[in-house]
Enzyme design. Structure first.
Site, short mmCIF file in Angstrom:
data_model
loop_
_atom_site.label_atom_id
_atom_site.label_comp_id
_atom_site.label_asym_id
_atom_site.label_seq_id
_atom_site.Cartn_x
_atom_site.Cartn_y
_atom_site.Cartn_z
N ASP A 95 0.86 -1.19 0.00
CA ASP A 95 0.00 0.00 0.00
C ASP A 95 0.90 1.23 0.00
O ASP A 95 1.60 1.51 0.97
CB ASP A 95 -0.90 -0.02 1.25
N ASP A 116 -3.34 2.30 -5.75
CA ASP A 116 -2.18 2.37 -4.86
C ASP A 116 -1.92 1.09 -4.07
O ASP A 116 -1.00 1.05 -3.25
CB ASP A 116 -2.33 3.55 -3.89
N GLU A 117 -2.72 0.05 -4.27
CA GLU A 117 -2.58 -1.16 -3.47
C GLU A 117 -2.56 -2.40 -4.37
O GLU A 117 -3.28 -2.46 -5.37
CB GLU A 117 -3.72 -1.29 -2.46
#
Length: 414
Positions: free
Chosen positions: A9, A105-106
């Site tokens: 993350d 973003d993960e």
């Protein structure tokens, strides 16, 4: 043998990317916000300095300014976020071909079979963090566990720039944590659990699963399994096509929706967006759900079943409009959403020569022709006549706007 799963993350992703382009953001409270002129003026992301003032994702701009008068605002640049997301993914794919995105973003990574090459799960996680920092100028928190849920929880536990391992001794490490730290325990679910005295992950794990099923339906059994470390969901291989369960779109109108035409224009825009995406993905829906939020920020959802599966905006609009008329709020409407539910693939759609089915097929053919024209000449090359009644409301291009929808909404908990 247990799987070894990582969840990476990237910390404060939007804000961190903006700080690369404007270093003045790094040491000051800043937030990435939507456009207040379109009434999308909320915080999409914030840095740690802003977080110290209690600023949260979803706060209106005025509230963020109230909490921190010196905060700096930046408009979002989604092209930048996509670029850095792709570069991070290229790093991940050097270690495994099992990389599953969870927003920009993960990502989850299954590194079970590559430890002989790259070291233990923790060593791989530490290496990835260093590479993200050195090659991208960003930081990431990485969780390591034997399942996806605990890996995700690990990446949430320690920020920024940390590796957290959750193994089979998870009870002493996580059962004391609030239950809403577990993935898929949203705000409404947590309040329902708290009202029954179920406050921590340990409370959830030790509750009778039949009681949770009675309280939350099938989700109750799922959350009980997650709290007890029984998640067996695999990490999808790179390139796997995402399984869609619903297709929807929503918008905050540039002004309050008051008249019948205001509602119709907005519902038609959303229905067209949903139907176009269904046709592109080769789906039909058997039901429609609407979301209504009034100008006092009170929101609710209603859904209804269609007589026959469809992928036309006309059918979706009629059902959405019917649901709205049966559930009109007392106050003017601020936001509307339309969602196609109970999706089926077109190959399983039952064929019929009944007059109604023939009419529906003609409507679908017509809308596919409009899709083709819009793909060549732009969304506004073909519009319904009702759109001419209000050029401001009808200005929304929902297909283009939905392509990159703010992560604050994509992953918001309900």
């Amino acid at each position: 043998m247990d799987h070894v799963i990582l969840h990476s993350d990237m910390n404060n992703f939007y804000a961190s990317v903006e700080s690369l382009y404007n270093p003045a953001f790094r040491e000051k409270p800043m937030a990435v916000v939507g456009d207040p002129k379109s009434r999308h003026g909320i915080v999409l992301a914030k840095n740690y300095h802003a977080k110290q003032y209690g600023i949260q994702t979803g706060d209106p701009i005025w509230m963020a300014k109230q909490k921190c008068p010196d905060i700096i605002f930046s408009e979002p640049h989604y092209d930048r976020y996509i670029h850095f997301s792709q570069m991070a993914r290229e790093i991940y794919e050097e270690y495994t071909d099992q990389v599953e995105s969870f927003g920009l973003d993960e990502c989850w990574l299954d590194v079970t079979g590559v430890q002989d090459l790259f070291g233990s799960g923790k060593q791989i996680a530490d290496t990835i963090r260093e590479r993200v920092k050195f090659e991208l100028g960003l930081t990431a928190s990485v969780g390591v566990s034997y399942n996806k849920i605990f890996a995700k929880l690990g990446s949430d536990l320690h920020k920024p720039d940390a590796t957290t391992v959750i193994g089979r001794d998870f009870r002493e490490k996580i059962w004391y944590l609030p239950a809403d730290m577990l993935l898929y325990v949203g705000r409404a679910t947590y309040e329902k659990l708290r009202s029954r005295g179920i406050k921590t992950i340990g409370d959830l794990a030790q509750t009778d699963p039949s009681y949770l099923e009675q309280l939350l339906g099938k989700n109750g059994l799922m959350l009980w399994a997650f709290a007890n470390g029984l998640d067996t969901l695999p990490v999808s291989p790179t390139g796997t096509r995402r399984i869609l369960k619903t297709i929807g779109n929503s918008t905050t109108a540039p002004r309050d929706l008051i008249t019948e035409d205001d509602i119709k224009i907005t519902l038609y825009i959303l229905a067209e967006s949903v139907a176009e995406r269904m046709r592109r993905e080769q789906f039909c829906c058997k039901g429609v759900q609407i979301m209504i939020r009034d100008n006092q920020l009170t929101s609710f959802e209603r859904q209804g079943r269609l007589q026959s599966p469809t992928c036309t905006s006309q059918d979706i609009f009629y059902k959405a409009h019917e649901l709205f008329n049966r559930n009109k709020p007392e106050n003017p409407v601020r936001s509307l959403g339309v969602r196609a539910i109970q999706l089926i693939t077109r190959e399983y759609q039952q064929l019929s020569f009944l007059e109604e089915s023939v009419k529906r097929q003609k409507q679908e053919d017509l809308e596919r022709a409009v899709d083709n024209i819009r793909s060549r000449f732009g969304h506004f090359s073909v519009q319904r006549g009702i759109m001419l009644l209000d050029p401001i409301l009808s200005r929304l291009d929902p297909v283009a706007e939905h392509t990159i929808y703010p992560e604050a909404f994509l992953k918001s908990k309900t």
